[in-house]
Design a protein around this motif. Structure first.
Motif, PDB file in Angstrom:
ATOM      1  N   GLY A 100       0.711  -1.210   0.149  1.00  0.00           N
ATOM      2  CA  GLY A 100       0.129  -0.400   0.083  1.00  0.00           C
ATOM      3  C   GLY A 100       0.835   1.075  -0.461  1.00  0.00           C
ATOM      4  N   LEU A 101       2.196   1.187  -0.024  1.00  0.00           N
ATOM      5  CA  LEU A 101       3.518   2.127  -0.067  1.00  0.00           C
ATOM      6  C   LEU A 101       3.916   2.228  -1.387  1.00  0.00           C
ATOM      7  CD1 LEU A 101       4.557   1.267   3.296  1.00  0.00           C
ATOM      8  CD2 LEU A 101       2.233   2.590   3.349  1.00  0.00           C
ATOM      9  N   LEU A 102       4.815   3.821  -1.084  1.00  0.00           N
ATOM     10  CA  LEU A 102       5.866   3.760  -2.612  1.00  0.00           C
ATOM     11  C   LEU A 102       6.742   4.132  -2.364  1.00  0.00           C
ATOM     12  CD1 LEU A 102       3.910   7.827  -3.067  1.00  0.00           C
ATOM     13  CD2 LEU A 102       2.775   5.234  -4.330  1.00  0.00           C
ATOM     14  N   LEU A 103       7.628   3.840  -3.448  1.00  0.00           N
ATOM     15  CA  LEU A 103       8.957   3.038  -3.133  1.00  0.00           C
ATOM     16  C   LEU A 103       9.516   4.890  -2.800  1.00  0.00           C
ATOM     17  CD1 LEU A 103      10.071   1.359  -5.902  1.00  0.00           C
ATOM     18  CD2 LEU A 103      10.472   0.736  -3.352  1.00  0.00           C
ATOM     19  N   ASP A 104      10.227   5.059  -1.119  1.00  0.00           N
ATOM     20  CA  ASP A 104      10.230   6.706  -1.166  1.00  0.00           C
ATOM     21  C   ASP A 104      11.297   6.645   0.176  1.00  0.00           C
ATOM     22  OD1 ASP A 104       9.617   9.338  -1.282  1.00  0.00           O
ATOM     23  OD2 ASP A 104      10.001   8.637   1.143  1.00  0.00           O
ATOM     24  N   PRO A 105      11.999   7.149   0.267  1.00  0.00           N
ATOM     25  CA  PRO A 105      12.568   7.011   1.938  1.00  0.00           C
ATOM     26  C   PRO A 105      12.114   6.269   2.757  1.00  0.00           C
ATOM     27  CG  PRO A 105      13.811   8.113  -0.098  1.00  0.00           C
ATOM     28  CD  PRO A 105      12.744   8.107  -0.907  1.00  0.00           C
ATOM     29  N   TYR A 106      11.037   7.570   3.406  1.00  0.00           N
ATOM     30  CA  TYR A 106      10.449   6.819   4.037  1.00  0.00           C
ATOM     31  C   TYR A 106      10.370   6.041   5.134  1.00  0.00           C
ATOM     32  CZ  TYR A 106       6.047   8.943   6.916  1.00  0.00           C
ATOM     33  OH  TYR A 106       4.779   8.854   7.878  1.00  0.00           O
ATOM     34  N   PHE A 107      10.029   4.936   4.344  1.00  0.00           N
ATOM     35  CA  PHE A 107       9.571   3.868   4.805  1.00  0.00           C
ATOM     36  C   PHE A 107      10.655   3.295   5.505  1.00  0.00           C
ATOM     37  CE2 PHE A 107       6.987   5.261   1.919  1.00  0.00           C
ATOM     38  CZ  PHE A 107       5.120   5.496   2.412  1.00  0.00           C
ATOM     39  N   SER A 108      10.504   2.032   6.236  1.00  0.00           N
ATOM     40  CA  SER A 108      12.046   1.107   6.558  1.00  0.00           C
ATOM     41  C   SER A 108      12.704   0.211   5.999  1.00  0.00           C
ATOM     42  CB  SER A 108      11.151  -0.111   7.873  1.00  0.00           C
ATOM     43  OG  SER A 108       9.740   1.179   8.665  1.00  0.00           O
ATOM     44  N   GLY A 109      11.844  -0.277   5.064  1.00  0.00           N
ATOM     45  CA  GLY A 109      12.882  -1.560   4.241  1.00  0.00           C
ATOM     46  C   GLY A 109      13.812  -0.622   3.803  1.00  0.00           C
ATOM     47  N   THR A 110      13.718   0.027   3.085  1.00  0.00           N
ATOM     48  CA  THR A 110      14.913   0.498   2.004  1.00  0.00           C
ATOM     49  C   THR A 110      16.171   0.761   3.750  1.00  0.00           C
ATOM     50  OG1 THR A 110      14.565   2.287   2.145  1.00  0.00           O
ATOM     51  CG2 THR A 110      14.154   1.097  -0.066  1.00  0.00           C
ATOM     52  N   LYS A 111      15.628   1.562   4.832  1.00  0.00           N
ATOM     53  CA  LYS A 111      16.908   1.763   5.449  1.00  0.00           C
ATOM     54  C   LYS A 111      17.109   0.433   6.108  1.00  0.00           C
ATOM     55  CE  LYS A 111      13.218   4.999   7.389  1.00  0.00           C
ATOM     56  NZ  LYS A 111      14.581   6.033   6.712  1.00  0.00           N
ATOM     57  N   VAL A 112      16.572  -0.293   6.007  1.00  0.00           N
ATOM     58  CA  VAL A 112      17.114  -1.584   7.001  1.00  0.00           C
ATOM     59  C   VAL A 112      18.234  -2.404   5.890  1.00  0.00           C
ATOM     60  CG1 VAL A 112      16.912  -4.243   7.240  1.00  0.00           C
ATOM     61  CG2 VAL A 112      15.290  -2.594   7.890  1.00  0.00           C
ATOM     62  N   LYS A 113      17.691  -2.327   4.414  1.00  0.00           N
ATOM     63  CA  LYS A 113      18.509  -2.769   3.232  1.00  0.00           C
ATOM     64  C   LYS A 113      20.067  -2.362   3.311  1.00  0.00           C
ATOM     65  CE  LYS A 113      19.155  -2.711  -2.297  1.00  0.00           C
ATOM     66  NZ  LYS A 113      20.328  -3.704  -1.539  1.00  0.00           N
ATOM     67  N   TRP A 114      20.016  -0.307   3.232  1.00  0.00           N
ATOM     68  CA  TRP A 114      21.276   0.408   3.423  1.00  0.00           C
ATOM     69  C   TRP A 114      21.812   0.024   5.400  1.00  0.00           C
ATOM     70  CZ3 TRP A 114      23.593   3.490   6.900  1.00  0.00           C
ATOM     71  CH2 TRP A 114      24.456   4.795   6.591  1.00  0.00           C
ATOM     72  N   ILE A 115      21.758  -0.678   5.988  1.00  0.00           N
ATOM     73  CA  ILE A 115      22.356  -0.759   7.123  1.00  0.00           C
ATOM     74  C   ILE A 115      22.838  -2.145   6.940  1.00  0.00           C
ATOM     75  CG2 ILE A 115      22.445  -1.542   9.814  1.00  0.00           C
ATOM     76  CD1 ILE A 115      19.871   0.886   9.589  1.00  0.00           C
ATOM     77  N   LEU A 116      22.012  -3.035   6.457  1.00  0.00           N
ATOM     78  CA  LEU A 116      22.786  -4.135   5.930  1.00  0.00           C
ATOM     79  C   LEU A 116      24.157  -3.879   4.559  1.00  0.00           C
ATOM     80  CD1 LEU A 116      19.985  -6.774   5.851  1.00  0.00           C
ATOM     81  CD2 LEU A 116      21.906  -6.378   7.950  1.00  0.00           C
ATOM     82  N   ASP A 117      24.216  -3.344   3.561  1.00  0.00           N
ATOM     83  CA  ASP A 117      24.687  -2.996   3.161  1.00  0.00           C
ATOM     84  C   ASP A 117      26.238  -2.269   3.188  1.00  0.00           C
ATOM     85  OD1 ASP A 117      22.740  -4.225   0.974  1.00  0.00           O
ATOM     86  OD2 ASP A 117      22.339  -2.483   0.437  1.00  0.00           O
ATOM     87  N   THR A 118      25.632  -1.268   4.029  1.00  0.00           N
ATOM     88  CA  THR A 118      26.886  -0.311   4.929  1.00  0.00           C
ATOM     89  C   THR A 118      27.926  -0.425   5.979  1.00  0.00           C
ATOM     90  OG1 THR A 118      25.278   1.524   4.013  1.00  0.00           O
ATOM     91  CG2 THR A 118      27.920   1.768   5.638  1.00  0.00           C
ATOM     92  N   VAL A 119      27.586  -1.411   7.180  1.00  0.00           N
ATOM     93  CA  VAL A 119      27.832  -1.839   8.283  1.00  0.00           C
ATOM     94  C   VAL A 119      29.118  -2.853   8.113  1.00  0.00           C
ATOM     95  CG1 VAL A 119      28.026  -2.615  10.911  1.00  0.00           C
ATOM     96  CG2 VAL A 119      25.991  -0.923   9.971  1.00  0.00           C
ATOM     97  N   PRO A 120      30.075  -2.684   7.574  1.00  0.00           N
ATOM     98  CA  PRO A 120      30.676  -3.864   7.870  1.00  0.00           C
ATOM     99  C   PRO A 120      30.651  -5.225   8.255  1.00  0.00           C
ATOM    100  CG  PRO A 120      32.579  -1.706   8.054  1.00  0.00           C
ATOM    101  CD  PRO A 120      30.886  -1.995   8.756  1.00  0.00           C
ATOM    102  N   GLY A 121      29.997  -6.720   7.554  1.00  0.00           N
ATOM    103  CA  GLY A 121      30.205  -7.379   8.598  1.00  0.00           C
ATOM    104  C   GLY A 121      28.185  -7.640   8.376  1.00  0.00           C
ATOM    105  N   ALA A 122      27.652  -7.022   8.735  1.00  0.00           N
ATOM    106  CA  ALA A 122      26.116  -6.819   8.498  1.00  0.00           C
ATOM    107  C   ALA A 122      25.805  -7.833   7.977  1.00  0.00           C
ATOM    108  CB  ALA A 122      25.738  -5.514   8.548  1.00  0.00           C
ATOM    109  N   ARG A 123      25.918  -8.298   6.481  1.00  0.00           N
ATOM    110  CA  ARG A 123      24.658  -8.703   5.969  1.00  0.00           C
ATOM    111  C   ARG A 123      25.451 -10.232   5.818  1.00  0.00           C
ATOM    112  NH1 ARG A 123      21.483  -8.069   3.140  1.00  0.00           N
ATOM    113  NH2 ARG A 123      20.905  -5.873   2.112  1.00  0.00           N
ATOM    114  N   ALA A 124      26.711 -10.902   6.770  1.00  0.00           N
ATOM    115  CA  ALA A 124      26.834 -12.677   6.908  1.00  0.00           C
ATOM    116  C   ALA A 124      26.143 -12.459   8.416  1.00  0.00           C
ATOM    117  CB  ALA A 124      28.911 -12.144   6.832  1.00  0.00           C
ATOM    118  N   ARG A 125      25.951 -11.303   9.006  1.00  0.00           N
ATOM    119  CA  ARG A 125      26.021 -11.887  10.616  1.00  0.00           C
ATOM    120  C   ARG A 125      24.523 -11.954  10.300  1.00  0.00           C
ATOM    121  NH1 ARG A 125      27.666  -6.429  13.903  1.00  0.00           N
ATOM    122  NH2 ARG A 125      26.917  -8.202  15.816  1.00  0.00           N
TER     123      ARG A 125
END
Length: 500
Positions: free
Chosen positions: A127-152
């Motif tokens: 029901g939402l739009l693809l916008d930085p407002y929402f949580s999903g892309t923020k989670v992706k950014w954290i996992l992509d950016t914090v070293p080792g986060a994806r493996a953990r």
């Protein structure tokens, strides 16, 4: 006497309010916490500061009122939505600062997802739009950016949650990793029609589903607070994101009822009943509340800057010493000047969804001064609300086959609603009545009622609706021609900052 302890974890402060068995405020405590702006358009909070402020205000209000933990029947939680925390499953420590709902750092991620053709799937599912407002892309950014986060994360060592989930995890000593349907519906990853996490969207975002909390009704058993925190165990029996909690607190339980909350931003929700209405005007389709396993849906429009414009007058320009001065200063403005402020400090929300545009001020003259700028800041909230009002009513009336009631009264709450000048301006620009309730603490009242109803202390839904009382109704005092001319100036200014 029995009490409900309601936690209101907001964008700039955390509050705890004790409600007595008549749903009246018995005491409150509040604590502000720092905002972090590491880059332009980025907004962060420290989860540890949120946690410590939560403990502090709860302990303070309990001590101030001389209430024993045994007298507290339950805890209700309402929270800033979309703000994203990723933490370690073993230690409970966040691996990055919380990324706030206002943050725009994932604009490029959203653009890439749109280019890959995912917009329709995301919209139809969440029901939402693809916008930085929402949580999903923020989670992706954290996992992509914090070293080792994806493996953990792949090893099941990391957890995601909005602020409600993080606080419940901490309060229950890690026993409960849960959220409610309203907060889940703001993550981009929740299927609002099927009532569960979307494996397809999680795969697109590369977010392991093992990170996600269990989704419950708004009135449910979310776990028990450990005795060490407040001197005794207390059940958590109600949770709702802040705007849905305000919708509940305003008793907007019937389809067609609408509320608008004026805090840091402005958020309007229109109850659409059992059926999700797909917007033709870039509104959001979301869950208003879920009770007894049955969701009630809403159309929502989000304005990023409302009360934050008053903070800008105070902290950025220094033309007022406190927020309370803004109305009086605006009232003294020269009526012959037509200064327009478009407060796109972090982009524009609904119905424009332009994350990268920035603010602008129009109509300045040599004699424009603090009063005219203050008036423009307050009026910008009214103009933005009308943008939402027009779009949401068009969607609702279209969904109802043209049979929806056209005479809608708006129920308002939030800090700015206390300003008579601002609410009169709002009514003038809308050309419609604006109702302000006696109980101003509607957001936290909504959370308290959810918990109190579950605990058997408060009335059912119908009984609660009957307790709503109006403090004042504001009615339009502006001529229609003047109103439409002013709104046309606003639209031209918006188009100028967007660049179209």
């Amino acid at each position: 006497m029995s009490y409900i302890l309601a936690i209101d974890q907001g964008t700039t402060s955390t509050r705890a309010i004790l409600f007595d068995d008549k749903m009246q405020v018995a005491g409150s405590a509040q604590q502000e916490f720092p905002q972090y702006f590491p880059q332009a358009g980025w907004v962060e909070h420290d989860p540890e500061e949120i946690w410590s402020s939560t403990l502090e205000v709860c302990r303070r209000v309990i001590a101030q009122q001389g209430v024993t933990v045994a007298q507290i029947a339950a805890i209700g939680i309402t929270n800033q939505r979309e703000t994203t925390v990723v933490w370690d499953r073993e230690t409970g420590q966040a691996i990055h600062k919380a990324i706030v709902w206002q943050d725009r750092r994932t604009s490029a991620i959203c653009e890439d997802l749109r280019a890959a053709g995912h917009s329709d799937l995301v919209h139809q599912t969440s029901g939402l739009l693809l916008d930085p407002y929402f949580s999903g892309t923020k989670v992706k950014w954290i996992l992509d950016t914090v070293p080792g986060a994806r493996a953990r994360a792949a090893d099941g060592k990391l957890m995601f949650g909005t602020i409600d989930s993080f606080l419940i995890w901490r309060l229950t000593g890690g026993a409960s990793h849960v959220t409610d349907a309203t907060n889940a519906s703001r993550t981009l990853m929740y299927d609002i029609r099927k009532g569960g996490w979307s494996a397809e969207i999680c795969e697109i975002l590369d977010v392991p589903m093992e990170m996600l909390p269990e989704v419950k009704d708004c009135a449910a058993d979310f776990g028990t607070v450990e005795a060490a925190h407040f001197g005794g165990e207390i059940p958590i029996l109600g949770v709702a994101g802040d705007q849905q909690a305000a919708t509940i607190g305003q008793a907007c339980f019937e389809p067609g009822m609408m509320k608008s909350t004026y805090g840091t931003g402005c958020f309007a929700l229109l109850n659409t009943g059992e059926t999700p209405v797909e917007s033709r005007n870039r509104m959001l389709t979301t869950i208003a509340y879920r009770l007894d396993g049955k969701p009630t849906y809403a159309l929502e429009g989000s304005i990023f800057i409302a009360g934050a414009a008053v903070q800008w007058l105070r902290d950025g320009l220094g033309i007022i010493g406190s927020a309370q001065e803004s109305g009086g200063l605006a009232a003294s403005a020269d009526p012959g000047q037509d200064v327009i402020l478009v407060p796109a400090f972090t982009g524009l929300g609904a119905p424009y969804w332009e994350p990268d545009c920035r603010g602008g001020m129009f109509g300045l003259t040599r004699s424009s001064g603090p009063a005219e700028i203050a008036r423009a800041a307050l009026q910008s909230v009214a103009y933005q609300t009308r943008d939402l009002w027009e779009a949401m009513r068009a969607d609702w009336e279209g969904a109802a086959g043209g049979g929806a009631e056209s005479s809608v009264t708006l129920r308002v709450d939030g800090g700015m609603s206390a300003s008579d000048w601002t609410m009169q301006s709002l009514s003038d620009i809308l050309g419609a009545p604006v109702d302000r309730p006696v109980m101003q603490e509607t957001t936290v009242l909504g959370a308290a009622w959810l918990a109190g109803m579950t605990a058997g202390l408060y009335p059912d839904q119908q009984g609660f609706a009957e307790t709503w009382a109006r403090d004042r109704q504001f009615t339009p005092a502006m001529e229609e021609a003047q109103r439409e001319a002013a709104y046309a100036r606003w639209k031209r200014a918006v188009h100028a900052v967007i660049g179209v």
